[in-house]
Design a protein around this motif. Structure first.
Motif, PDB file in Angstrom:
ATOM      1  N   THR A 128       6.589  15.218 -11.718  1.00 23.45           N
ATOM      2  CA  THR A 128       6.472  14.346 -12.910  1.00 23.45           C
ATOM      3  C   THR A 128       5.435  14.851 -13.619  1.00 23.45           C
TER       4      THR A 128
ATOM      5  N   LEU B 262       5.224   4.626  -5.109  1.00 22.10           N
ATOM      6  CA  LEU B 262       5.651   4.970  -3.579  1.00 22.10           C
ATOM      7  C   LEU B 262       6.067   3.830  -2.822  1.00 22.10           C
TER       8      LEU B 262
ATOM      9  N   LYS C  64      13.314   9.001  -0.325  1.00 15.78           N
ATOM     10  CA  LYS C  64      11.896   8.396  -0.916  1.00 15.78           C
ATOM     11  C   LYS C  64      10.783   8.794  -0.215  1.00 15.78           C
TER      12      LYS C  64
ATOM     13  N   CYS D 164       2.386  13.162  -6.163  1.00 12.92           N
ATOM     14  CA  CYS D 164       2.649  11.569  -6.794  1.00 12.92           C
ATOM     15  C   CYS D 164       1.368  11.222  -7.975  1.00 12.92           C
ATOM     16  N   PRO D 165       1.667  11.150  -9.170  1.00 15.12           N
ATOM     17  CA  PRO D 165       0.831  10.498 -10.008  1.00 15.12           C
ATOM     18  C   PRO D 165       0.330   9.155  -9.960  1.00 15.12           C
ATOM     19  N   ASN D 166       1.329   8.298  -9.310  1.00 13.00           N
ATOM     20  CA  ASN D 166       1.083   6.776  -9.527  1.00 13.00           C
ATOM     21  C   ASN D 166       0.359   6.118  -8.519  1.00 13.00           C
TER      22      ASN D 166
ATOM     23  N   ASN E 172       7.846   6.644 -14.968  1.00 13.06           N
ATOM     24  CA  ASN E 172       7.875   5.946 -13.907  1.00 13.06           C
ATOM     25  C   ASN E 172       6.369   6.010 -13.339  1.00 13.06           C
ATOM     26  N   SER E 173       6.521   4.384 -12.801  1.00  3.24           N
ATOM     27  CA  SER E 173       5.043   4.352 -12.063  1.00  3.24           C
ATOM     28  C   SER E 173       5.403   3.340 -10.895  1.00  3.24           C
TER      29      SER E 173
HETATM   30  C1  SIN Z   1       6.460   7.109  -7.015  1.00  2.85           C
HETATM   31  O1  SIN Z   1       6.835   6.184  -5.999  1.00  2.85           O
HETATM   32  O2  SIN Z   1       5.384   6.657  -7.895  1.00  2.85           O
HETATM   33  C2  SIN Z   1       7.056   8.068  -7.699  1.00  2.85           C
HETATM   34  C3  SIN Z   1       7.023   9.569  -6.639  1.00  2.85           C
HETATM   35  C4  SIN Z   1       6.214  10.690  -6.953  1.00  2.85           C
HETATM   36  O3  SIN Z   1       6.230  10.832  -8.069  1.00  2.85           O
HETATM   37  O4  SIN Z   1       6.173  11.544  -6.092  1.00  2.85           O
END
Ligand code: SIN
Length: 304
Positions: A194, A74, A46, A131-133, A70-71
């Motif tokens: 994503t 991290l 992760k 990461c878009p979130n 997903n959101s």
């Molecule tokens: C996330 O933790 O939001 C997803 C990780 C990612 O998109 O890199």
């Protein structure tokens, strides 16, 4: 002669080309009841930050007809706890460990990389500029060649083992960003993270995810990912890990033929925990059936 299913990516030799996408396979322990994590080419953990993170408010997942949004934001245990509590299990199981790293600032990424450089059980870092979130960092570094370059150079100064940059598909010209990362010291690229998307809760008349948008993964994004792997391999020749909607061996093979040297499997792990061993077996069977010596002989064969 036994088929050679080993892979080479950015100087890293892997026993096979199959690994989980960061965030979809926890830290290995979660899937240990199904098979030994050491069977995989590598384990990508992760996204890991300097300090632990709680992630975004729920709901963090929305189902779509051909994948999930997903959101997560991290959520992770932070680099120190990763080293003391998660890494020992992976070392005991002789895994090749790739740590996906993230942060709010260039210094955050560099600090995490420096800390991981002290750990011999970590074989490579995957620098998450996609990461878009999250409100800071993540994709903000990956949508612009100049900022991607500054970040990769800073991590490279701290981290002497293989450095892989994980790129976002949410850009106009993926080849430009890929080229900037390679020119700045990335040894390989992971394509793609994503695709930004959203879902509406029609009963509450508002976006389903609290951040409004999230990252779409799963079979819906496979054609986008394949196209980007193909374009980047053709233009740069870089070593690529292909990821996006892989559900079976045939999908993985398409990525190899498009130019990937290895593949990551993400969303499919959630509904088929055996998907990665199945794909690994598929490579061996395919090579033997078609009398091909090595997976490496298939990398980029579809490029015209
Ligand atoms: C996330 O933790 O939001 C997803 C990780 C990612 O998109 O890199």
């Amino acid at each position: 002669m036994k088929a050679d299913i080993s892979a080479e990516i950015g100087g890293l030799i892997l026993k096979n080309p199959v690994m989980p996408a960061s965030g979809t396979w926890g830290y290995g322990e979660e899937y240990a009841e199904f098979y030994a994590p050491g069977e995989l080419g590598a384990v990508v953990v992760k996204g890991t930050t300097l300090e632990p993170r709680q992630g975004n408010k729920p709901p963090r997942i929305a189902e779509t007809p051909a994948g999930i949004l997903n959101s997560v934001g991290l959520q992770n245990v932070g680099v120190e706890k990763f080293i003391s509590e998660k890494l020992p299990f992976l070392k005991k199981n002789k895994c090749t460990v790739i740590v996906n790293i993230a942060g709010d600032s260039v210094d955050d990424y560099a600090d995490v990389a420096r800390r991981l450089m002290d750990e011999e059980g970590v074989s490579a870092v995957e620098v998450n500029i996609s990461c878009p979130n999250v409100k800071k960092g993540g994709i903000a570094f990956g949508v612009n060649a100049a900022s991607a370059s500054v970040l990769i150079k800073s991590v490279k100064k701290e981290y002497g083992r293989p450095l892989i940059a994980k790129l976002s598909p949410n850009v106009t010209d993926i080849v430009e960003i890929a080229g900037a990362c390679i020119d700045s010291g990335a040894d390989a690229l992971t394509l793609i993270n994503t695709v930004r998307g959203m879902s509406i809760d029609i009963n509450n008349r508002r976006p389903l995810l609290p951040n409004c948008a999230g990252g779409l993964s799963g079979p819906a994004i496979k054609p986008i990912a394949l196209r980007m792997v193909y374009e980047v391999k053709k233009a740069t020749g870089a070593d690529i890990i292909g990821v996006g909607g892989i559900e079976c061996f045939e999908d993985a093979l398409e990525f190899i033929m498009a130019g990937a040297s290895a593949v990551q499997v993400g969303t499919a792990n959630f509904y088929n925990p055996m998907v990665m061993p199945e794909i690994i077996a598929g490579f061996g069977e395919y090579l033997e059936k078609n009398k091909i010596g090595s997976v490496k002989d298939l990398v980029g064969v579809a490029i015209r």
